[in-house]
Design an enzyme around this catalytic site. Sequence first.
Site, short mmCIF file in Angstrom:
data_model
loop_
_atom_site.label_atom_id
_atom_site.label_comp_id
_atom_site.label_asym_id
_atom_site.label_seq_id
_atom_site.Cartn_x
_atom_site.Cartn_y
_atom_site.Cartn_z
N GLN A 127 12.12 -1.75 0.66
CA GLN A 127 11.16 -2.53 1.46
C GLN A 127 11.77 -3.80 2.04
O GLN A 127 11.09 -4.55 2.73
CB GLN A 127 9.92 -2.86 0.63
CG GLN A 127 9.18 -1.63 0.15
CD GLN A 127 8.74 -0.71 1.27
OE1 GLN A 127 8.53 -1.15 2.40
NE2 GLN A 127 8.64 0.57 0.99
N TRP A 141 4.02 0.71 10.75
CA TRP A 141 4.52 -0.42 9.96
C TRP A 141 3.75 -1.69 10.25
O TRP A 141 3.71 -2.61 9.43
CB TRP A 141 6.01 -0.66 10.21
CG TRP A 141 6.86 0.28 9.44
CD1 TRP A 141 7.51 1.38 9.91
CD2 TRP A 141 7.13 0.23 8.04
NE1 TRP A 141 8.17 2.02 8.90
CE2 TRP A 141 7.96 1.33 7.73
CE3 TRP A 141 6.76 -0.63 7.00
CZ2 TRP A 141 8.42 1.60 6.45
CZ3 TRP A 141 7.22 -0.36 5.73
CH2 TRP A 141 8.03 0.73 5.46
N TRP A 166 8.42 -3.39 4.16
CA TRP A 166 7.23 -4.22 4.07
C TRP A 166 7.54 -5.71 3.92
O TRP A 166 6.80 -6.55 4.42
CB TRP A 166 6.40 -3.73 2.89
CG TRP A 166 4.99 -4.19 2.88
CD1 TRP A 166 4.08 -4.07 3.88
CD2 TRP A 166 4.32 -4.85 1.81
NE1 TRP A 166 2.87 -4.61 3.50
CE2 TRP A 166 2.99 -5.08 2.22
CE3 TRP A 166 4.71 -5.26 0.53
CZ2 TRP A 166 2.05 -5.72 1.40
CZ3 TRP A 166 3.77 -5.87 -0.29
CH2 TRP A 166 2.46 -6.10 0.15
N PRO A 221 0.82 -1.21 0.00
CA PRO A 221 0.00 0.00 0.00
C PRO A 221 0.85 1.25 0.00
O PRO A 221 1.66 1.45 0.89
CB PRO A 221 -0.78 -0.12 1.31
CG PRO A 221 0.12 -0.92 2.20
CD PRO A 221 0.87 -1.86 1.31
N LYS A 276 13.49 17.56 -4.17
CA LYS A 276 13.05 18.93 -4.38
C LYS A 276 14.24 19.87 -4.41
O LYS A 276 14.28 20.81 -5.20
CB LYS A 276 12.11 19.36 -3.25
CG LYS A 276 10.67 18.99 -3.54
CD LYS A 276 9.75 19.55 -2.48
CE LYS A 276 8.39 18.85 -2.55
NZ LYS A 276 7.66 18.92 -1.29
N LYS A 287 19.38 10.75 -6.51
CA LYS A 287 18.01 10.68 -6.03
C LYS A 287 17.24 11.88 -6.54
O LYS A 287 17.78 12.97 -6.64
CB LYS A 287 18.01 10.71 -4.49
CG LYS A 287 17.78 9.35 -3.89
CD LYS A 287 17.50 9.46 -2.40
CE LYS A 287 17.38 8.06 -1.82
NZ LYS A 287 17.57 8.01 -0.39
N ASP A 321 -2.15 2.88 2.65
CA ASP A 321 -1.57 2.99 3.97
C ASP A 321 -1.93 4.39 4.48
O ASP A 321 -1.44 5.38 3.95
CB ASP A 321 -0.05 2.83 3.84
CG ASP A 321 0.62 2.55 5.17
OD1 ASP A 321 -0.09 2.37 6.17
OD2 ASP A 321 1.86 2.53 5.20
#
Length: 1049
Positions: free
Chosen positions: A554, A519, A558, A43, A594, A591, A82
């Site tokens: 993850q 989590w 997750w 999610p 902003k 990466k 989530d």
Amino acid sequence: MAGQYNARELENQIRSLWERDDTYHKVRQLRVGGKKFFFVDGPPYTTGRIHLGTAWNKVIKDSILRYKSMNCFAVKDRAGWDMHGLPIEVKVEESLGFKSKKDIETYGVDRFIDRCKEFALRQKDDMTAQFKILGAWLDWDDPYMTLKNEYLEAAWWALKKAHEHNLLERGLRVVNWCPRCQTAIADSEVEYWDETDYSIYVKFPVLGEENTFIVIWTTTPWTIPANVAVAVNPSFQYSKVRAWKDGRPEILIMASDLVESVLKTGRYQDYELLGVLSAEQMQELHYEHPLGDMVPRQKEIVHGVYAADFVAAENTGCVHIAPGHGLEDYELGLNHHLEIFCPVGEDGRYTEQAGEKYQGLYVKEADSLVIADLEEKERLLAQGRLAHRYGHCWRCKTPIIFIATSQWFLRISDLRDKMLDEISRVTWYPEWAGSARFADWINNARDWCISRQRYWGIPLPIWSCPTCGHLEVIGTAAELEERAGRKIADLHRPEVDSILLDCPCGGKMKRSPDVFDVWFDSAVASWATLRFPSQEKDFEEWWPADFITEGHDQTRGWFYSQLGAAMVSFGRAPYKSVLMHGFTLDDQGRKMSKSIGNIVQPEEVVAKFGADILRFYVLGANAPWEDLHFSWESVENTSRMLNIFWNAYRFALPYMVLDGFDAEKADLSRYEKSLRPEDRWILSRINSLIGEVTEEMEAYQLHRIVRSISEFILEDLSRWYIQLVRPRTWIEQDDPDKLAAYATIYEVLVKLSRLMAPFTPFLSESIYQNLVRGLDRAAAPSVHMCPWPVADGARIDRKLEESMSLVREISMAGSNARQKGGRKLRWPVSEIVISPAKEAVDLGDLVGVLKGQTNAKKITVLPPGEKPKMDLELSPVHKKIGPVYKGEAKAVVAALQAADPFEVKKQIDAIGEAHLISGPKGYTITSEMVQIRELPPESLPAAEFSRGLVYVDITLTPELESEGYAREIIRRIQDMRKEMDLKVEDQIRAEVDIESKPILDLALLKKEHIAGEVRASDFQLGLGLELRGRLIKDWDIEGVCVRIAIDRA
RNA sequence: GGGCCCGUAGCUUAGCCAGGUUGAGCGCACGGCUGAUAACCGUGAGGUCACGCGUUCAAAUCGCGUCGGGCCCA
């Protein structure tokens, strides 16, 4: 009829078609009862905006699910969201101008929760729309949401199971603590970056020894008031030295290897060694707390020295231990039954235990005060500043502190071996994602602190009795309602907080006020998505998941949280296979952020190029498990590739429409006898391609699929087959040769649309609707309801594919040789000679294809090793001729150059030397005296291919010339037709005036041919013609002025 | 300090698991094609496959080590 490839328009049309026909649900309905494929959507957090990484993630998921569905699997695909946790709390707090938990309490927890809920639901809707644009087909109408009661129950149920398995415990632990959010945060929620802190050396006075100090070092002066012990490394040696600073002596103790550097830092001018101490001797020392006057409690604590392996040979080799403020400190404290002294509260301020002076101060701001006090007490040896990695709250960026608090834990560390065993049974793509990366993480697994002191989360379903300490974990809403004796509308705080349960002792049990670590929410997704525990049937039929896929971050997220939750509840892994994918970075591998300003939004790519192009690009850019370096240029290339596919698709359409192409004509089986070798070849290729793609898909080699398909489209279909088949489409009437070509193209495109459907769902659907549904309304309503294509072995002809690849090579080498010889492809050549080096070249039935593509009248394939007749060049070797013939050398060279090279070579090959006659004289030339080189004649340029050489005979004959001029004229008339915007079938009237008589004569030989090719019903070719027509142009053909006039007939 | 991944042309990359002539795309230069055409195709230049050692008849590919980059852990 299809125009230019306009992805955006096409996708809008298809999107509304799918909506109108409810295609998604029809597709899922079609597969009900099929073999089960249980996919669990990782999610996304409801931040409101998807980014390129989440787009890639959903594209991978969607492609795999579409593939599985075409393979007749019944796919379970609830999308997930989530929606709890600090990020949303922080956003809502910001919008309300809150600064602390107190503000929330004052505002009202119920109203605050409502705000969080509204916020999360709104964000979810925004993101759903964004995912739909990408063509991601998940169940968006009925997603699982972590804020639903049925979801909360799934977490409750898991915790109850953990409790039953005796894996839940409450304990004092040092945790990462965010003083702003006033909650414990997980290791994975800590963000590290460099921060400049104090770096201080402190002197701890040794008890019973005059003017003697143990020297320690720390970057957190605020933890000094909580110091309880010093740790030393059991394998180090320590030194006791007398050191002088400004004439005053002090006795200092530290690791022997570090004496010099410490004293230098402390600006001591001189020192002498008094003796060495072993680690054992060190442990006999006791010391007085340096700030005992300020912190009353410290007066009662006995301060000793303890051995610990983690002590490094850095700084002083003596480590300050505050069991209330450090993980290792805490463990050392437990081992030695030290007091876990923590004079800091949840707000990050000193408590009254820290003493009057410090009480109420925020610890990070107390650093300078502590330093000043140490200075004043002459306990500071040195101070400086140091940049080092420091942890911060992932949400509010506040520097974290370590404090000992009472928390709920899952005893995951007990399950390490079982977890390792479980993941070895999971299939990982790539293999090392599980066996190496994930296994390493699990090896370091610690107990999981699942409690958070916040509001917007799943409340811990733990009730305990303040009187007797009895504890119960509630597993479901029904259980709670039964125990409470009333209905409960919302399982969130604050409603559950008010519920008191009867304790067997007669007391009232209260809920532990914490909520779950967020989590833990997503950790229970695999059964929550099946609505377990409120419904059991689906769980029994589907669990565990067949497949999940997420990014490599993850591993610790997750993949791990799900494993942990499933282990404590069910004792097994909740998934059977995992595809780990990479991160999306910018074109330089940085990466996207902003601050750098290099963020690329998926909708930006969709707006410029379309969803299919974005999809095909991200799938093909690199292997799924590697990081994707986003490049606009590569997106552009993908776009070009699909555009070529589109052109190939629409190439045949006008002709087909013209010829009344229908379902009957599309039936390939009617043309078996009329298929040309190139037709059989492309049919073989498309079936081979189906085999390759299927194999690659089974291993989730998504990048290879994209490359295989792209190569087929570019090389086989567009650059080759379409070129071969073009003239056949110009044949008038229902010629079987033409119809066979149509049926072949049709078959290839239909197969391709199905093969590409999982990856470019819009484009595939559009082609399918037009080609298949357009001819047969009884066909499946969507390409996504078609079965995945199966390679037809009977169509695959490896030998034909091989021969064709030779023909292509030879054809390219032919173009190359033509270029060298200066003969354009438009001009026919009399012969092409293929001279293989070793292996024989067998062109099978493809000689005709090769003739056509090379524009050659004749193809000759020589046996291996044989060459066409070469020119020979003799060059005299002066070095050898000179010494033998001396003064005659010049004459010899002249004779050699006058000689017939073939004769010279013949004699040397036969007897090793040649005899030259020059006037009255004769010379003997040995093989050393002459270098013989074979040269292709100027009329026979050559070029290499993989098996040898290709020679093109470019000698002109009147017949060839007349054809060449004819083609030049045809080309220009076609150009003018186009300029007039004529339709393919329009007839014209044309007049051509050629100013050169010889060339006119050549062209006249082909007059009928030219007239036919350009569809001229009235055609004049002559010298000095008076031109009439709508369009008149002058052309230069090979230096000759040719004037052409055309008009509609 | 530990784990994992990556390092191939100016750039982006394929090939590596399973050893056998490094292959594409972009860009650059030159040429071609012209009823798919605001397209397309060919040719050329451009490589120490990061470095070193080893295994092997043979290493971009397998092993060990070094260097550089990234992610994670301590």
